[in-house]
Design an enzyme around this catalytic site. Structure first.
Site, short mmCIF file in Angstrom:
data_model
loop_
_atom_site.label_atom_id
_atom_site.label_comp_id
_atom_site.label_asym_id
_atom_site.label_seq_id
_atom_site.Cartn_x
_atom_site.Cartn_y
_atom_site.Cartn_z
N SER A 1 -5.41 -8.75 58.60
CA SER A 1 -4.11 -9.31 58.26
C SER A 1 -3.19 -9.43 59.47
O SER A 1 -3.04 -8.50 60.26
CB SER A 1 -3.42 -8.44 57.20
OG SER A 1 -2.12 -8.93 56.93
N SER B 1 0.01 -10.05 58.94
CA SER B 1 1.36 -9.76 58.43
C SER B 1 2.11 -8.74 59.27
O SER B 1 3.31 -8.93 59.55
CB SER B 1 1.29 -9.31 56.97
OG SER B 1 0.93 -10.39 56.14
N LYS C 1 -2.96 -9.33 43.79
CA LYS C 1 -1.85 -10.19 43.38
C LYS C 1 -1.64 -10.23 41.86
O LYS C 1 -0.52 -10.45 41.40
CB LYS C 1 -2.03 -11.61 43.93
CG LYS C 1 -1.94 -11.67 45.45
CD LYS C 1 -2.05 -13.10 45.96
CE LYS C 1 -1.94 -13.15 47.47
NZ LYS C 1 -1.96 -14.54 47.99
N ASN D 1 2.79 -11.80 45.36
CA ASN D 1 2.43 -11.41 46.73
C ASN D 1 3.56 -10.67 47.42
O ASN D 1 3.43 -10.26 48.58
CB ASN D 1 2.04 -12.64 47.57
CG ASN D 1 3.23 -13.44 48.03
OD1 ASN D 1 4.23 -13.56 47.32
ND2 ASN D 1 3.15 -14.00 49.22
N ASP E 1 4.22 -17.48 48.35
CA ASP E 1 3.20 -18.45 48.78
C ASP E 1 3.57 -19.87 48.36
O ASP E 1 3.39 -20.82 49.12
CB ASP E 1 1.83 -18.10 48.17
CG ASP E 1 1.16 -16.91 48.85
OD1 ASP E 1 1.44 -16.67 50.03
OD2 ASP E 1 0.37 -16.23 48.18
N GLY F 1 -11.51 -26.81 46.14
CA GLY F 1 -11.66 -25.44 45.69
C GLY F 1 -10.86 -25.16 44.43
O GLY F 1 -10.00 -25.95 44.03
N TYR G 1 -6.60 -19.65 58.79
CA TYR G 1 -6.01 -19.56 60.13
C TYR G 1 -6.92 -18.83 61.12
O TYR G 1 -6.64 -18.82 62.32
CB TYR G 1 -4.62 -18.91 60.10
CG TYR G 1 -4.57 -17.49 59.59
CD1 TYR G 1 -4.92 -16.40 60.39
CD2 TYR G 1 -4.12 -17.22 58.30
CE1 TYR G 1 -4.84 -15.10 59.92
CE2 TYR G 1 -4.04 -15.93 57.81
CZ TYR G 1 -4.39 -14.87 58.64
OH TYR G 1 -4.32 -13.58 58.16
N GLY H 1 -3.09 -22.60 57.95
CA GLY H 1 -2.82 -21.37 57.23
C GLY H 1 -1.80 -20.51 57.93
O GLY H 1 -1.07 -19.75 57.27
#
Length: 283
Positions: free
Chosen positions: A17, A19, A68, A89, A105, A128, A217, A238
């Site tokens: 991650s 984040s 989530k 999220n 998101d 998808g 990403y 992303g």
């Protein structure tokens, strides 16, 4: 005495991650030296116990898969946005113990597209049908005037996407994944699949493509995104999504909404560059 304020991202797996990189960069820009942001490996089975152990110093949580939806029963309330896709999220924790869930998101997707000049489209395609695809449909419900064609691999996924379309007010049409090359002529293509899934489509990019929103990403660019750029099509990554949704989270956690999107994106790009350099050294 300044009270420490804590936040973190939870998920499994979580080591990849970005984040923490983005949130810490924002805290530094805002001068929030008493704020910390960490990552914790937490799966569905361990989520309730983790949240039960949070004290009043905690301000917020960022959640990734598979948490989530698992977090929803543990919250006092969730926003209309989160409810629309049954996915949270972002959890804001108040000092009086309330836990409020949101989904950044969806507005993050809209903001990332708007930044690239995509305000409205007449139609779109989604590659998808997983959890991210439902958020993509929610974002498209705000900017797409016409039908959205979802390219899926199974009848079950087709039913799910039709169901999300009905719930979100989106005219969802289903196509088989074997026909996914045809998606690339849409004015907006949203790729929500795991790494490598769309590689074979790179050869089918049209001469004058519209906009590609690829939610990956790392690794970046994907084969599809690279081919799209070579054909001079607009590409949203992303990392753009990650930065925009993090911008909203940071505001909710801290109450300060003045972080620069370029600060977040720049921190993410540097972190990805360092990952790539380490990979080359190890080869």
């Amino acid at each position: 005495m300044t009270t420490i304020r804590r936040a973190a991202v939870l998920g499994s797996p979580i080591s990849h991650s970005l984040s923490p990189v983005l949130h810490r960069a924002a805290y530094a820009e805002l001068g929030l030296t008493h704020w910390t942001y960490d990552r914790f490996e937490v799966d569905e089975a361990g989520l309730a116990e983790f949240m039960a152990g949070l004290d009043p110093t905690w301000a917020g949580l960022s959640l990734t898969m598979p948490l989530k939806r698992a977090v929803i029963p543990l919250l006092d309330s969730i926003s209309e946005t989160a409810s629309s896709v049954e996915a949270v999220n972002t959890v804001v924790l108040t000092e009086d113990g309330r836990r409020t869930g949101d989904n950044t998101d969806i507005p993050g997707m809209v903001a990332a597209l708007r930044e690239r000049g995509v305000e409205k489209v007449e139609s779109a395609a989604v590659l998808g049908a997983g959890a991210t695809a439902s958020s993509a449909l929610a974002a498209l419900s705000k900017i797409c005037a016409g039908p959205v064609t979802a390219y899926v691999r199974s009848p079950e996924r087709a039913r799910e996407m039709r169901g999300w379309g009905e719930r979100l007010g989106v005219d969802v049409r289903i196509a088989d994944w074997a026909e996914a090359g045809g998606a690339l002529s849409a004015p907006l293509v949203v790729a929500t699949t795991p790494a490598g899934t769309t590689d074979a489509l790179a050869a089918a990019v049209p001469e004058r493509p519209g906009t590609l929103f690829d939610v990956l990403y790392d690794p970046w660019p994907t084969h599809l995104a690279a081919a799209w750029s070579r054909s001079c099509g607009a590409v949203v990554s992303g990392l753009d999504l990650l930065a925009h949704q993090a911008l909203l989270q940071i505001g909710q956690f801290t109450g300060i909404y003045s972080t620069s999107i370029e600060t977040l994106r720049g921190a993410g790009m540097e972190a990805l560059r360092l990952r790539s350099d380490r990979g080359r050294i190890c080869e």
